[in-house]
Design a protein around this motif. Structure first.
Motif, short mmCIF file in Angstrom:
data_model
loop_
_atom_site.label_atom_id
_atom_site.label_comp_id
_atom_site.label_asym_id
_atom_site.label_seq_id
_atom_site.Cartn_x
_atom_site.Cartn_y
_atom_site.Cartn_z
N LEU A 7 0.84 -1.19 0.00
CA LEU A 7 0.00 0.00 0.00
C LEU A 7 0.87 1.25 0.00
O LEU A 7 1.87 1.31 0.72
CB LEU A 7 -0.88 0.05 1.25
N ASP A 8 0.47 2.21 -0.79
CA ASP A 8 1.04 3.55 -0.80
C ASP A 8 -0.08 4.45 -0.31
O ASP A 8 -1.08 4.63 -1.00
CB ASP A 8 1.50 3.90 -2.21
N ILE A 9 0.06 4.98 0.90
CA ILE A 9 -1.04 5.66 1.57
C ILE A 9 -0.72 7.14 1.78
O ILE A 9 0.32 7.47 2.35
CB ILE A 9 -1.35 4.99 2.93
N ASP A 10 -1.63 7.99 1.37
CA ASP A 10 -1.56 9.42 1.63
C ASP A 10 -2.66 9.73 2.65
O ASP A 10 -3.85 9.78 2.31
CB ASP A 10 -1.76 10.21 0.34
N VAL A 37 6.28 -4.05 6.69
CA VAL A 37 6.60 -2.62 6.74
C VAL A 37 5.33 -1.92 7.19
O VAL A 37 4.24 -2.22 6.71
CB VAL A 37 7.02 -2.10 5.34
N ARG A 38 5.49 -0.98 8.12
CA ARG A 38 4.31 -0.25 8.59
C ARG A 38 4.65 1.22 8.81
O ARG A 38 4.79 1.69 9.94
CB ARG A 38 3.76 -0.88 9.87
N GLY A 39 4.84 1.92 7.69
CA GLY A 39 4.99 3.36 7.78
C GLY A 39 6.35 3.87 8.18
O GLY A 39 6.46 4.98 8.69
N GLY A 40 7.41 3.13 7.95
CA GLY A 40 8.75 3.61 8.26
C GLY A 40 9.19 4.71 7.30
O GLY A 40 8.49 5.06 6.35
N ALA A 41 10.36 5.24 7.56
CA ALA A 41 10.92 6.29 6.71
C ALA A 41 11.10 5.78 5.29
O ALA A 41 11.52 4.65 5.07
CB ALA A 41 12.25 6.77 7.27
N ASN A 50 7.45 9.35 -4.74
CA ASN A 50 7.79 9.85 -3.42
C ASN A 50 6.62 9.63 -2.47
O ASN A 50 5.95 10.58 -2.05
CB ASN A 50 8.17 11.33 -3.50
N PRO A 51 6.35 8.38 -2.10
CA PRO A 51 5.21 8.08 -1.23
C PRO A 51 5.44 8.63 0.18
O PRO A 51 6.57 8.82 0.62
CB PRO A 51 5.16 6.56 -1.22
N THR A 52 4.34 8.87 0.87
CA THR A 52 4.44 9.38 2.24
C THR A 52 4.36 8.26 3.28
O THR A 52 4.94 8.38 4.35
CB THR A 52 3.34 10.41 2.53
N ARG A 53 3.64 7.18 2.97
CA ARG A 53 3.51 6.07 3.91
C ARG A 53 3.39 4.77 3.12
O ARG A 53 2.47 4.62 2.32
CB ARG A 53 2.27 6.27 4.80
N ILE A 54 4.30 3.85 3.36
CA ILE A 54 4.28 2.55 2.71
C ILE A 54 3.96 1.49 3.77
O ILE A 54 4.51 1.52 4.88
CB ILE A 54 5.63 2.21 2.06
N VAL A 55 3.06 0.58 3.41
CA VAL A 55 2.73 -0.56 4.27
C VAL A 55 2.85 -1.81 3.41
O VAL A 55 2.39 -1.83 2.26
CB VAL A 55 1.30 -0.44 4.85
N ALA A 84 -10.13 8.09 5.39
CA ALA A 84 -9.07 8.90 5.99
C ALA A 84 -7.81 8.99 5.14
O ALA A 84 -6.81 9.57 5.59
CB ALA A 84 -8.71 8.32 7.36
N SER A 85 -7.86 8.44 3.93
CA SER A 85 -6.65 8.45 3.10
C SER A 85 -6.98 8.24 1.63
O SER A 85 -8.08 7.82 1.29
CB SER A 85 -5.69 7.35 3.57
N ARG A 86 -5.98 8.51 0.82
CA ARG A 86 -5.99 8.11 -0.59
C ARG A 86 -4.97 6.99 -0.68
O ARG A 86 -3.83 7.16 -0.23
CB ARG A 86 -5.62 9.28 -1.50
N THR A 87 -5.37 5.85 -1.23
CA THR A 87 -4.52 4.67 -1.19
C THR A 87 -4.37 4.05 -2.56
O THR A 87 -5.35 3.92 -3.31
CB THR A 87 -5.14 3.62 -0.23
#
Length: 95
Positions: A7-10, A37-41, A50-55, A84-87
């Protein structure tokens, strides 16, 4: 063969997304899913992605990955995430 949901989550609503994060782990258990992976750098290496949150979630099979995504156990969390997001989300088989 293992399968992964990526997932690429904004996040657009941080408070609601926090509620989503609390619900999701329990929904994975019946499908033997786990977070890899749960939202690391994130550090871009090539291209303009340039994703903001990867899961990344791991399941023992593609069948279990898809079953989790459509499950009653995940439905309440999925509704929260979608509000709550665009995924962007894909499922891919491992090797």
């Amino acid at each position: 063969m293992p399968a992964y949901i990526i997932l690429d989550i904004d996040v657009t609503d941080a408070a609601t997304y926090e509620d989503y994060k609390k619900l999701t782990p329990g929904s994975l258990q019946p499908y033997d899913g786990k977070f890899i992976v749960r939202g690391g750098a994130v550090t871009p290496l090539e291209g303009d992605w340039n994703p903001t949150r990867i899961v990344v979630l791991e399941f023992p099979t593609m069948h279990k990955a898809k079953a989790w995504w459509t499950s009653d156990e995940y439905a309440p969390a999925k509704t929260l995430r979608q509000s709550a997001s665009r995924t962007q989300m894909i499922a891919v088989e491992g090797v």
